[in-house]
Scaffold this motif. Structure first.
Motif, PDB file in Angstrom:
ATOM      1  N   PRO A 113      12.981  -6.924  -7.063  1.00 25.71           N
ATOM      2  CA  PRO A 113      12.151  -7.279  -5.897  1.00 25.71           C
ATOM      3  C   PRO A 113      10.989  -6.309  -5.705  1.00 25.71           C
ATOM      4  CG  PRO A 113      14.127  -6.152  -5.181  1.00 25.71           C
ATOM      5  CD  PRO A 113      14.287  -6.384  -6.664  1.00 25.71           C
ATOM      6  N   GLU A 114      10.029  -6.741  -4.937  1.00 24.24           N
ATOM      7  CA  GLU A 114       8.957  -5.835  -4.517  1.00 24.24           C
ATOM      8  C   GLU A 114       9.549  -4.837  -3.526  1.00 24.24           C
ATOM      9  OE1 GLU A 114       5.693  -5.475  -5.278  1.00 24.24           O
ATOM     10  OE2 GLU A 114       6.012  -6.884  -6.923  1.00 24.24           O
ATOM     11  N   ILE A 115       9.337  -3.557  -3.774  1.00 27.53           N
ATOM     12  CA  ILE A 115       9.946  -2.514  -2.935  1.00 27.53           C
ATOM     13  C   ILE A 115       8.848  -1.621  -2.374  1.00 27.53           C
ATOM     14  CG2 ILE A 115      11.547  -0.568  -2.876  1.00 27.53           C
ATOM     15  CD1 ILE A 115      12.946  -1.845  -5.320  1.00 27.53           C
ATOM     16  N   THR A 116       8.816  -1.507  -1.054  1.00 28.49           N
ATOM     17  CA  THR A 116       7.851  -0.627  -0.395  1.00 28.49           C
ATOM     18  C   THR A 116       8.596   0.443   0.372  1.00 28.49           C
ATOM     19  OG1 THR A 116       6.326  -2.498  -0.127  1.00 28.49           O
ATOM     20  CG2 THR A 116       5.907  -0.513   1.199  1.00 28.49           C
ATOM     21  N   PRO A 117       8.683   1.660  -0.170  1.00 27.44           N
ATOM     22  CA  PRO A 117       9.394   2.729   0.534  1.00 27.44           C
ATOM     23  C   PRO A 117       8.733   3.050   1.867  1.00 27.44           C
ATOM     24  CG  PRO A 117       9.022   3.299  -1.777  1.00 27.44           C
ATOM     25  CD  PRO A 117       8.175   2.098  -1.483  1.00 27.44           C
ATOM     26  N   ILE A 118       9.535   3.441   2.835  1.00 25.23           N
ATOM     27  CA  ILE A 118       9.002   3.792   4.138  1.00 25.23           C
ATOM     28  C   ILE A 118       8.256   5.125   4.049  1.00 25.23           C
ATOM     29  CG2 ILE A 118      10.843   2.584   5.361  1.00 25.23           C
ATOM     30  CD1 ILE A 118      12.071   5.352   5.947  1.00 25.23           C
ATOM     31  N   ASP A 119       7.519   5.426   5.093  1.00 28.26           N
ATOM     32  CA  ASP A 119       6.817   6.701   5.208  1.00 28.26           C
ATOM     33  C   ASP A 119       7.866   7.784   5.475  1.00 28.26           C
ATOM     34  OD1 ASP A 119       5.338   8.911   5.839  1.00 28.26           O
ATOM     35  OD2 ASP A 119       4.119   7.953   7.385  1.00 28.26           O
ATOM     36  N   PHE A 120       8.048   8.690   4.535  1.00 32.33           N
ATOM     37  CA  PHE A 120       9.104   9.694   4.662  1.00 32.33           C
ATOM     38  C   PHE A 120       8.896  10.614   5.865  1.00 32.33           C
ATOM     39  CE2 PHE A 120       9.030   9.284  -0.184  1.00 32.33           C
ATOM     40  CZ  PHE A 120       9.882   8.198  -0.143  1.00 32.33           C
ATOM     41  N   SER A 121       7.664  10.782   6.291  1.00 30.60           N
ATOM     42  CA  SER A 121       7.399  11.680   7.419  1.00 30.60           C
ATOM     43  C   SER A 121       8.004  11.153   8.725  1.00 30.60           C
ATOM     44  CB  SER A 121       5.898  11.884   7.594  1.00 30.60           C
ATOM     45  OG  SER A 121       5.264  10.681   7.972  1.00 30.60           O
ATOM     46  N   LYS A 122       8.374   9.870   8.719  1.00 25.72           N
ATOM     47  CA  LYS A 122       8.993   9.280   9.915  1.00 25.72           C
ATOM     48  C   LYS A 122      10.495   9.524   9.963  1.00 25.72           C
ATOM     49  CE  LYS A 122       5.508   5.641  10.403  1.00 25.72           C
ATOM     50  NZ  LYS A 122       5.258   4.178  10.435  1.00 25.72           N
ATOM     51  N   LEU A 356      15.738   1.513  -4.951  1.00 23.40           N
ATOM     52  CA  LEU A 356      14.780   2.228  -4.107  1.00 23.40           C
ATOM     53  C   LEU A 356      14.437   3.587  -4.703  1.00 23.40           C
ATOM     54  CD1 LEU A 356      13.166   2.594  -1.475  1.00 23.40           C
ATOM     55  CD2 LEU A 356      15.278   3.443  -0.420  1.00 23.40           C
ATOM     56  N   LEU A 357      15.469   4.347  -5.103  1.00 25.13           N
ATOM     57  CA  LEU A 357      15.208   5.666  -5.673  1.00 25.13           C
ATOM     58  C   LEU A 357      14.455   5.559  -6.994  1.00 25.13           C
ATOM     59  CD1 LEU A 357      18.558   7.566  -4.976  1.00 25.13           C
ATOM     60  CD2 LEU A 357      16.449   7.580  -3.644  1.00 25.13           C
ATOM     61  N   ALA A 358      14.782   4.530  -7.783  1.00 24.71           N
ATOM     62  CA  ALA A 358      14.059   4.328  -9.046  1.00 24.71           C
ATOM     63  C   ALA A 358      12.587   4.030  -8.780  1.00 24.71           C
ATOM     64  CB  ALA A 358      14.690   3.177  -9.829  1.00 24.71           C
ATOM     65  N   GLU A 359      12.310   3.236  -7.749  1.00 24.04           N
ATOM     66  CA  GLU A 359      10.923   2.900  -7.403  1.00 24.04           C
ATOM     67  C   GLU A 359      10.172   4.145  -6.932  1.00 24.04           C
ATOM     68  OE1 GLU A 359       7.700   0.213  -6.948  1.00 24.04           O
ATOM     69  OE2 GLU A 359       9.654   0.010  -7.929  1.00 24.04           O
ATOM     70  N   ILE A 360      10.831   4.940  -6.083  1.00 30.16           N
ATOM     71  CA  ILE A 360      10.189   6.172  -5.602  1.00 30.16           C
ATOM     72  C   ILE A 360       9.916   7.111  -6.772  1.00 30.16           C
ATOM     73  CG2 ILE A 360      10.527   8.244  -4.188  1.00 30.16           C
ATOM     74  CD1 ILE A 360      12.256   6.465  -2.317  1.00 30.16           C
ATOM     75  N   GLY A 361      10.868   7.201  -7.668  1.00 32.05           N
ATOM     76  CA  GLY A 361      10.692   8.057  -8.840  1.00 32.05           C
ATOM     77  C   GLY A 361       9.546   7.594  -9.711  1.00 32.05           C
ATOM     78  N   ALA A 362       9.466   6.273  -9.936  1.00 34.96           N
ATOM     79  CA  ALA A 362       8.409   5.729 -10.795  1.00 34.96           C
ATOM     80  C   ALA A 362       7.030   5.931 -10.173  1.00 34.96           C
ATOM     81  CB  ALA A 362       8.664   4.247 -11.041  1.00 34.96           C
ATOM     82  N   LYS A 363       6.922   5.701  -8.871  1.00 33.66           N
ATOM     83  CA  LYS A 363       5.627   5.818  -8.192  1.00 33.66           C
ATOM     84  C   LYS A 363       5.137   7.260  -8.111  1.00 33.66           C
ATOM     85  CE  LYS A 363       5.664   1.612  -5.378  1.00 33.66           C
ATOM     86  NZ  LYS A 363       5.663   1.031  -4.016  1.00 33.66           N
TER      87      LYS A 363
END
Length: 477
Positions: A113-122, A356-363
């Motif tokens: 799926p398309e995955i958009t991680p949230i803003d971590f600062s929140k 999610l973690l894979a997407e964050i890692g790739a980006k």
């Protein structure tokens, strides 16, 4: 090439792809020419055999290669053009093909799926910090001294008391029949250690050397050996010798057990070990809290095939636990349907967090390097003193096993990256409260991980607060 998407259902896609006959013919001609340039054919110089002769000899095999290459290349192009990432190897089915005609095939798969991680600062997190106090250091030193105690033979003719080491011969039986593993000779049993079946050691207390007597006990209902679980047993016991522990004094002589000259050096070693242990437990707690927040903040669909594979791996462990009467206490008494509903939800959560973690890692260009793997192997080797070379040789001979190290390393690197962007507040707590939270997290994680389904292959997503117990053993010798 003509492409038509015939079905879209959630993450499931189906395409019908038509490769025109002209394109197939063009690729076949190229393939035959390539063969002619390298093939050694009697009667012809290399590269000089006529095309008609080459076709007669090689066209069948060449056509098979051309079709396979076209299916691969056109499938890849369809995925690229539609910006789709398959969650598994697409299922390809040739619908029709004949010489001189179009190739028609279908491609079915589930997409990531398309995955958009949230803003971590929140994300706001609280990190628990525990200081090492002198009382804890002294308690640890006492435990170390206890573990180093020697023993001496009891010379007086007295009865065994709690804390003694009774050297015993014993033979166990159920319904008058000896059972496997129920016999021992000159076994040193510390009375009060609770290392034997409940009630066993208590019945030895009060007896003297030379006494022969029966110990009557009942195996626990959840005992590992199913044929003994819940059954009454009789052990014929004879006390051969009594020994009592010798007190080890905390002094400079004691320090030599640890390769130190002074007790203060051991005290400082304990302080450092406890400090590292507290930090490890603190990070485990923090990681668990972070992953919980990430799971709650993301609700994208997950590929059914990945969730099913994860659940199947977990369910195998559930069935194994049931066969050994070792189900988690909270799972005992639940029906299979109830357990399946619960663990299917856990499997889906794990897959979602993994994606999610894979997407964050790739980006963010996060990866596990060879240096990371080498460090991990070295740390593992240190856990086996004297066998370090065997550990290194094992990984050298089985490079595929590196995935077992790669997955948790990748997860930790991604988590560390996320933690740099969150709002983090430190909170001072007592060691007791730190461990209390850690034990709660470990109990929760046990359900989320059921170790190990596929840790060796995929990124696992739920933190595990298990390092603390390992390190504690290290501190206590």
């Amino acid at each position: 090439m003509n492409v038509k998407e015939t079905k879209v259902e959630g993450l499931k896609h189906s395409f019908e792809i038509v490769v025109l006959a002209d394109e197939i013919a063009e690729n076949l001609t190229k393939k035959i020419k390539e063969i002619g340039e390298t093939a050694t054919i009697p009667g012809f110089r290399k590269g000089k055999a006529p095309e008609s002769f080459l076709r007669q000899r090689y066209e069948g095999a060449a056509m098979g290669e051309v079709v396979e290459e076209l299916i691969q290349s056109e499938s890849t192009k369809v995925l690229s053009d539609n910006k789709l990432r398959p969650a598994h190897r697409p299922n390809v089915n040739v619908i029709s093909f004949d010489k001189g005609k179009d190739l028609v095939f279908t491609m079915d798969f589930e997409a990531i799926p398309e995955i958009t991680p949230i803003d971590f600062s929140k994300i706001s997190l609280e990190k628990m910090i525990a200081d090492v106090d002198e009382k804890e250091i002294e308690k640890t030193l006492q435990r170390l001294a206890e573990s180093r105690k020697d023993s001496k033979k009891v010379e007086e003719n007295r009865a065994a008391v709690k804390g003694d080491i009774a050297v015993i011969d014993f033979v166990g039986s159920v319904d008058g029949v000896e059972f496997q593993g129920g016999k021992g000779n000159a076994y040193p049993l510390e009375l009060g250690s609770n290392s034997f079946i409940p009630g066993y050691e208590d019945q030895i207390i009060g007896h003297k050397v030379g006494d022969k007597f029966d110990v009557n006990v009942k195996f626990p209902e959840n005992y590992g050996a199913k044929d003994l679980a819940g059954k009454n047993a009789v052990f014929a016991v004879e006390i051969k010798e009594l020994r009592e522990k010798k007190t080890v004094e905390l002094n400079d002589e004691f320090a030599k057990f640890f390769g130190k000259e002074k007790l203060d050096e051991v005290r400082e070693m304990v302080r450092m070990e406890l400090s590292h242990e507290y930090e490890s437990v603190s990070m485990d707690n923090l990681k668990k809290t972070l992953l919980d927040k990430l799971a709650d903040a993301h609700d994208f669909p997950v590929p059914e095939i990945m969730a099913n594979e994860e659940f199947d791996a977990i369910w195998k462990q559930i069935e194994t636990a049931k066969s050994k009467n070792s189900l988690d206490a909270e799972d005992v008494g639940k029906t299979d349907d109830e357990l399946k509903i619960e663990y299917k939800s856990i499997a889906e959560r794990r897959v979602r967090l993994g994606l999610l973690l894979a997407e964050i890692g790739a980006k963010n260009n996060i990866s596990v390097t060879d240096a990371d793997l080498n460090r991990a192997i070295m740390m593992e080797a240190r856990q086996f003193p004297g066998q370090e070379k065997a550990v290194f040789d094992f990984y050298a001979k089985h490079p595929e096993m590196l995935d077992r190290l790669r997955a948790p390393l990748f997860e930790d690197k991604v988590v560390d990256f996320i933690l740099k962007g969150v709002s983090l507040i430190e909170k001072k707590v007592s060691p007791e409260d730190l461990y209390k939270v850690g034990m709660s997290a470990e109990k929760s994680d046990k359900k989320d991980t059921k170790k190990n389904s596929k840790q060796k292959k995929e990124t696992k997503t739920d933190g595990e607060s298990k390092k603390s117990s390992t390190k504690k053993k290290k501190v206590e010798g």
